[in-house]
Design a protein around this motif. Structure first.
Motif, short mmCIF file in Angstrom:
data_model
loop_
_atom_site.label_atom_id
_atom_site.label_comp_id
_atom_site.label_asym_id
_atom_site.label_seq_id
_atom_site.Cartn_x
_atom_site.Cartn_y
_atom_site.Cartn_z
N LEU A 90 -7.18 0.54 2.21
CA LEU A 90 -8.00 1.74 2.38
C LEU A 90 -7.69 2.45 3.69
N ARG A 91 -7.49 1.68 4.75
CA ARG A 91 -7.21 2.29 6.05
C ARG A 91 -5.87 3.02 6.04
N ASN A 92 -4.87 2.42 5.39
CA ASN A 92 -3.56 3.05 5.36
C ASN A 92 -3.56 4.39 4.64
N LEU A 93 -4.49 4.56 3.70
CA LEU A 93 -4.55 5.81 2.95
C LEU A 93 -4.90 7.01 3.83
N VAL A 94 -5.61 6.77 4.92
CA VAL A 94 -6.06 7.89 5.76
C VAL A 94 -5.49 7.84 7.18
#
Length: 409
Positions: A102-106
């Motif tokens: 999830l963190r990598n997506l943003v």
């Protein structure tokens, strides 16, 4: 290090963020040891970390989880929360591979290069808000500047239409209230439902008509099945909440602290190059997160000579750690020229370090720097002791009335 006394239970009131000066309370707790048992309300006792080194250790230890599902006695409640609370699907309480995904997506939206590319737009917003009241000679810097500025920036970054910003700001208040009473729990549930209803049509529009914004990028990731519908909505709400109230509190708290310390304000005016370091000092001295962030033990956990059983809740006291005299010289003194090595912990530490920290720093630097430059005689319009702080778990000013010499258009 003081001798540990974990059998003592210290009361930390739910309204600690609204108290004029909560730091003596944190210091009294720390005098008994860096890790102590505290009572948050009549039915909830948890552990609290108040030492800087211990806070860093807790925030980086894999034996502590960000998810409350491990807490003993709350299994049924957590199952219900996971079913009904959209934010239980957000990265703020995720661990391991889910958190990384999830963190990598943003994360690309918050790189130093991307953030600095936003600086001219942030300056435009800042000037526009200041222009509105510059000729008046007075303003409430919370309602007219600190709150609307980060919302305008988020609108550009995430893709929230200007006409929807006031509605979101009103709805968001319900999510930052301490969830310690049935009434506030119900208010939070209503706010979450309203926010889902607020964002769903916008998400559908971005899926049909993508734009150059973060929401469109998240919708594209959802189409590739890298993020679920529920996670997408949760991410959108979380990013907007985290980037609005926290930045607003940082700006308002920072200006308030400088106005209360005229010698520091004068030093900053005399040497504007101090501003980046001054922002770090303002975060350390009076950051938005007062009580701290929650972590949960997934196995027996020893820290600072205290063994905490599995299934327990720990509050990592960021504000307390930022005033730890074992780490900072004269911790209760605001010093915009402070040159100490230790990093302040207002944005957290470790895997869950605030993703938007570069953006928050840049917004605060431009907002406070421009305000001080344009209004050299800025002063509080009312006695400091009459000012109050916003309701909720964050530490922020409710109002900040100021006066200054009116400026011609």
């Amino acid at each position: 290090m003081p001798e540990q006394s974990p059998t003592i239970v210290h009361d930390v009131p739910v309204n600690v963020a609204q108290q004029p000066d909560p730091y003596p309370l944190f210091e009294r707790i720390r005098e008994h040891g860096a890790v102590q048992r505290v009572r948050l309300n009549p039915t909830l006792e948890v552990w609290m970390v108040t030492g800087y080194d211990e806070a860093v250790s807790a925030l980086t230890d894999p034996r502590l989880s960000s998810s409350p599902v491990a807490v003993r006695g709350l299994e049924d409640e957590m199952a219900e929360q996971e079913r009904t609370n959209i934010l239980m699907s957000s990265m703020v309480i995720a661990d391991g591979d889910t958190h990384v995904r999830l963190r990598n997506l943003v994360s690309r939206a918050f790189t130093a290069r991307r953030v600095e590319a936003l600086a001219p737009r942030v300056q435009e917003h800042t000037d526009a808000f200041l222009d509105v009241f510059a000729g008046r000679g007075s303003a409430d810097l919370v309602e007219e500047f600190a709150l609307p500025l980060p919302m305008a920036v988020l609108s550009d970054l995430i893709g929230i239409p200007a006409e929807g910003q006031p509605d979101f700001a009103k709805l968001a208040v319900g999510l930052i209230m301490p969830p310690n009473t049935p009434e506030r729990l119900a208010k939070g549930a209503r706010a979450r439902a309203a926010l889902v209803e607020f964002f769903q049509p916008l998400i559908e529009r971005r899926k049909a008509e993508p734009r150059d914004d973060l929401l469109s990028a998240l919708c594209a990731a959802q189409a590739e099945e890298r993020i679920s519908d529920r996670e997408l909505t949760a991410m959108t709400i979380l990013l907007t909440l985290a980037g609005h109230e926290t930045v607003a509190s940082l700006i308002a708290n920072g200006v308030h602290a400088l106005l209360r310390h005229p010698e520091q304000l004068a030093a900053l005016r005399a040497d504007p190059e101090l501003l980046p370091g001054a922002i770090e000092e303002l975060l350390r001295y009076e950051g938005p997160v007062s009580r701290g962030v929650a972590r949960f033990t997934v196995e027996d956990f020893e820290i600072a000579g205290v063994t905490i059983p599995a299934g327990e809740m720990i509050i990592v006291g960021l504000a307390a750690a930022n005033r730890d005299p074992a780490r900072f010289d004269r911790p209760d003194i605001l010093d915009v020229a402070r040159r100490e090595v230790p990093q302040q912990l207002a944005f957290g530490h470790g895997a869950h370090f605030c993703l938007g920290a570069p953006l928050a720093r840049m917004e605060a630097r431009i907002a406070i720097g421009t305000l001080l430059r344009r209004f050299p005689d800025l002063t509080l319009a009312t006695p400091d002791e009459t000012l109050s702080r916003r309701e909720g778990i964050l530490r922020g000013m409710a109002t900040l009335p100021v006066t200054f010499a009116p400026q011609r258009a």
